[in-house]
Design a protein around this motif. Sequence first.
Motif, PDB file in Angstrom:
ATOM      1  N   GLN A   1       0.816  -1.213   0.000  1.00 58.05           N
ATOM      2  CA  GLN A   1       0.000   0.000   0.000  1.00 58.05           C
ATOM      3  C   GLN A   1       0.853   1.268   0.000  1.00 58.05           C
ATOM      4  O   GLN A   1       0.446   2.301  -0.522  1.00 58.05           O
ATOM      5  CB  GLN A   1      -0.941   0.026   1.204  1.00 58.05           C
ATOM      6  N   ALA A   2       2.017   1.219   0.592  1.00 58.75           N
ATOM      7  CA  ALA A   2       2.873   2.408   0.706  1.00 58.75           C
ATOM      8  C   ALA A   2       3.231   2.993  -0.659  1.00 58.75           C
ATOM      9  O   ALA A   2       3.351   4.210  -0.815  1.00 58.75           O
ATOM     10  CB  ALA A   2       4.143   2.069   1.484  1.00 58.75           C
ATOM     11  N   GLN A   3       3.377   2.144  -1.663  1.00 60.49           N
ATOM     12  CA  GLN A   3       3.745   2.618  -3.000  1.00 60.49           C
ATOM     13  C   GLN A   3       2.691   3.568  -3.569  1.00 60.49           C
ATOM     14  O   GLN A   3       3.010   4.667  -4.031  1.00 60.49           O
ATOM     15  CB  GLN A   3       3.938   1.438  -3.953  1.00 60.49           C
ATOM     16  N   SER A   4       1.435   3.146  -3.532  1.00 63.02           N
ATOM     17  CA  SER A   4       0.377   3.989  -4.103  1.00 63.02           C
ATOM     18  C   SER A   4       0.054   5.172  -3.199  1.00 63.02           C
ATOM     19  O   SER A   4      -0.356   6.227  -3.681  1.00 63.02           O
ATOM     20  CB  SER A   4      -0.881   3.168  -4.388  1.00 63.02           C
ATOM     21  N   GLN A   5       0.251   5.020  -1.893  1.00 60.99           N
ATOM     22  CA  GLN A   5       0.022   6.151  -0.996  1.00 60.99           C
ATOM     23  C   GLN A   5       1.024   7.265  -1.293  1.00 60.99           C
ATOM     24  O   GLN A   5       0.645   8.429  -1.423  1.00 60.99           O
ATOM     25  CB  GLN A   5       0.093   5.701   0.459  1.00 60.99           C
ATOM     26  N   LEU A   6       2.285   6.918  -1.428  1.00 57.29           N
ATOM     27  CA  LEU A   6       3.298   7.926  -1.732  1.00 57.29           C
ATOM     28  C   LEU A   6       3.065   8.529  -3.118  1.00 57.29           C
ATOM     29  O   LEU A   6       3.143   9.756  -3.288  1.00 57.29           O
ATOM     30  CB  LEU A   6       4.702   7.327  -1.628  1.00 57.29           C
ATOM     31  N   ALA A   7       2.754   7.705  -4.094  1.00 54.30           N
ATOM     32  CA  ALA A   7       2.498   8.214  -5.448  1.00 54.30           C
ATOM     33  C   ALA A   7       1.338   9.206  -5.444  1.00 54.30           C
ATOM     34  O   ALA A   7       1.396  10.249  -6.118  1.00 54.30           O
ATOM     35  CB  ALA A   7       2.205   7.061  -6.405  1.00 54.30           C
ATOM     36  N   SER A   8       0.292   8.912  -4.685  1.00 58.77           N
ATOM     37  CA  SER A   8      -0.874   9.801  -4.641  1.00 58.77           C
ATOM     38  C   SER A   8      -0.572  11.113  -3.923  1.00 58.77           C
ATOM     39  O   SER A   8      -1.013  12.177  -4.367  1.00 58.77           O
ATOM     40  CB  SER A   8      -2.047   9.085  -3.969  1.00 58.77           C
ATOM     41  N   VAL A   9       0.173  11.046  -2.842  1.00 58.43           N
ATOM     42  CA  VAL A   9       0.555  12.284  -2.149  1.00 58.43           C
ATOM     43  C   VAL A   9       1.424  13.138  -3.070  1.00 58.43           C
ATOM     44  O   VAL A   9       1.236  14.355  -3.167  1.00 58.43           O
ATOM     45  CB  VAL A   9       1.273  11.979  -0.814  1.00 58.43           C
ATOM     46  N   CYS A  10       2.335  12.492  -3.782  1.00 60.28           N
ATOM     47  CA  CYS A  10       3.202  13.229  -4.714  1.00 60.28           C
ATOM     48  C   CYS A  10       2.421  13.807  -5.888  1.00 60.28           C
ATOM     49  O   CYS A  10       2.850  14.787  -6.498  1.00 60.28           O
ATOM     50  CB  CYS A  10       4.325  12.323  -5.215  1.00 60.28           C
ATOM     51  N   ALA A  11       1.275  13.242  -6.202  1.00 59.94           N
ATOM     52  CA  ALA A  11       0.446  13.760  -7.295  1.00 59.94           C
ATOM     53  C   ALA A  11      -0.305  15.025  -6.895  1.00 59.94           C
ATOM     54  O   ALA A  11      -0.723  15.790  -7.767  1.00 59.94           O
ATOM     55  CB  ALA A  11      -0.544  12.695  -7.759  1.00 59.94           C
ATOM     56  N   VAL A  12      -0.476  15.264  -5.596  1.00 58.66           N
ATOM     57  CA  VAL A  12      -1.228  16.444  -5.153  1.00 58.66           C
ATOM     58  C   VAL A  12      -0.344  17.505  -4.487  1.00 58.66           C
ATOM     59  O   VAL A  12      -0.818  18.613  -4.227  1.00 58.66           O
ATOM     60  CB  VAL A  12      -2.399  16.067  -4.201  1.00 58.66           C
ATOM     61  N   ARG A  13       0.889  17.188  -4.209  1.00 57.28           N
ATOM     62  CA  ARG A  13       1.837  18.139  -3.631  1.00 57.28           C
ATOM     63  C   ARG A  13       3.189  17.964  -4.317  1.00 57.28           C
ATOM     64  O   ARG A  13       3.555  16.866  -4.724  1.00 57.28           O
ATOM     65  CB  ARG A  13       2.018  17.920  -2.116  1.00 57.28           C
ATOM     66  N   LYS A  14       3.940  19.056  -4.391  1.00 60.69           N
ATOM     67  CA  LYS A  14       5.277  19.001  -5.000  1.00 60.69           C
ATOM     68  C   LYS A  14       6.265  18.518  -3.930  1.00 60.69           C
ATOM     69  O   LYS A  14       6.872  19.312  -3.216  1.00 60.69           O
ATOM     70  CB  LYS A  14       5.672  20.367  -5.543  1.00 60.69           C
ATOM     71  N   ILE A  15       6.391  17.220  -3.845  1.00 57.30           N
ATOM     72  CA  ILE A  15       7.227  16.597  -2.817  1.00 57.30           C
ATOM     73  C   ILE A  15       8.653  16.448  -3.339  1.00 57.30           C
ATOM     74  O   ILE A  15       8.872  15.946  -4.443  1.00 57.30           O
ATOM     75  CB  ILE A  15       6.653  15.219  -2.417  1.00 57.30           C
ATOM     76  N   ASN A  16       9.619  16.900  -2.534  1.00 58.69           N
ATOM     77  CA  ASN A  16      11.012  16.737  -2.934  1.00 58.69           C
ATOM     78  C   ASN A  16      11.840  15.969  -1.910  1.00 58.69           C
ATOM     79  O   ASN A  16      13.008  15.708  -2.123  1.00 58.69           O
ATOM     80  CB  ASN A  16      11.666  18.090  -3.249  1.00 58.69           C
ATOM     81  N   ARG A  17      11.203  15.622  -0.769  1.00 60.50           N
ATOM     82  CA  ARG A  17      11.916  14.859   0.267  1.00 60.50           C
ATOM     83  C   ARG A  17      10.940  13.895   0.931  1.00 60.50           C
ATOM     84  O   ARG A  17       9.841  14.284   1.313  1.00 60.50           O
ATOM     85  CB  ARG A  17      12.493  15.807   1.302  1.00 60.50           C
ATOM     86  N   VAL A  18      11.377  12.640   1.066  1.00 67.77           N
ATOM     87  CA  VAL A  18      10.562  11.625   1.715  1.00 67.77           C
ATOM     88  C   VAL A  18      11.412  10.899   2.752  1.00 67.77           C
ATOM     89  O   VAL A  18      12.498  10.416   2.441  1.00 67.77           O
ATOM     90  CB  VAL A  18      10.015  10.592   0.692  1.00 67.77           C
ATOM     91  N   LYS A  19      10.908  10.847   3.983  1.00 71.18           N
ATOM     92  CA  LYS A  19      11.534  10.064   5.042  1.00 71.18           C
ATOM     93  C   LYS A  19      10.760   8.755   5.140  1.00 71.18           C
ATOM     94  O   LYS A  19       9.545   8.753   5.288  1.00 71.18           O
ATOM     95  CB  LYS A  19      11.475  10.804   6.375  1.00 71.18           C
ATOM     96  N   VAL A  20      11.485   7.655   5.059  1.00 71.40           N
ATOM     97  CA  VAL A  20      10.862   6.335   4.979  1.00 71.40           C
ATOM     98  C   VAL A  20      11.290   5.484   6.170  1.00 71.40           C
ATOM     99  O   VAL A  20      12.478   5.232   6.361  1.00 71.40           O
ATOM    100  CB  VAL A  20      11.261   5.623   3.669  1.00 71.40           C
ATOM    101  N   TYR A  21      10.291   5.060   6.944  1.00 72.02           N
ATOM    102  CA  TYR A  21      10.563   4.157   8.059  1.00 72.02           C
ATOM    103  C   TYR A  21       9.961   2.787   7.788  1.00 72.02           C
ATOM    104  O   TYR A  21       8.825   2.660   7.347  1.00 72.02           O
ATOM    105  CB  TYR A  21       9.990   4.688   9.375  1.00 72.02           C
ATOM    106  N   SER A  22      10.737   1.767   8.062  1.00 75.77           N
ATOM    107  CA  SER A  22      10.298   0.378   8.069  1.00 75.77           C
ATOM    108  C   SER A  22      11.141  -0.329   9.114  1.00 75.77           C
ATOM    109  O   SER A  22      12.287   0.078   9.359  1.00 75.77           O
ATOM    110  CB  SER A  22      10.535  -0.258   6.699  1.00 75.77           C
ATOM    111  N   ARG A  23      10.589  -1.344   9.717  1.00 73.79           N
ATOM    112  CA  ARG A  23      11.378  -2.103  10.707  1.00 73.79           C
ATOM    113  C   ARG A  23      12.568  -2.779  10.044  1.00 73.79           C
ATOM    114  O   ARG A  23      13.575  -3.035  10.691  1.00 73.79           O
ATOM    115  CB  ARG A  23      10.503  -3.137  11.403  1.00 73.79           C
TER     116      ARG A  23
END
Length: 168
Positions: free
Chosen positions: A119-141
């Motif tokens: 799900q994280a893939q499409s969530q990030l893609a959708s957020v990037c489609a509505v805002r000009k995102i240039n930095r992403v902090k990614v947490y996973s265990r």
Amino acid sequence: ELFTTADALAAVDLALKAQATGDATNEPRRRVRANGAILMTMSGAIASQGVFGFKAYSVAKGKARFHVNLYDTASGELLAILEADRLGQMRTGAASGVASRYLARENATTVGIYGTGWQAQSQLASVCAVRKINRVKVYSRSEEKRNSFCEVMSTRLGIGEMVPVASA
């Protein structure tokens, strides 16, 4: 390939607005269990669009299978049966994108994401489609998974700064 992130954002936005005005109905998930397997169904309708339908998915032996049936409200005719694994992923992502469109600051350029699963893939893609995102902090265990997610999504979305982080 035919159904884009922009399409998913428009459809989810329309459905949420229809629900807010009383034009749409969304029934809670129902579960049926048998022989160690489970069948879940969720139904809904958008009156102004003339459609109603349901998503059904089964989980058995560790594998999930997703399908959507769509019907015409005027005739009751079946319009489509769709395999819906990717469709569900895009819908979930679009919900995050629509929320970001209305709730995030218009000048937001950084996203923090918890988890690197399907799900994280499409969530990030959708957020990037509505805002000009240039930095992403990614947490996973998993260090391996967060590094891989950063590499894949940086290429896919053209984001220059994907930062794997070791703690939430």
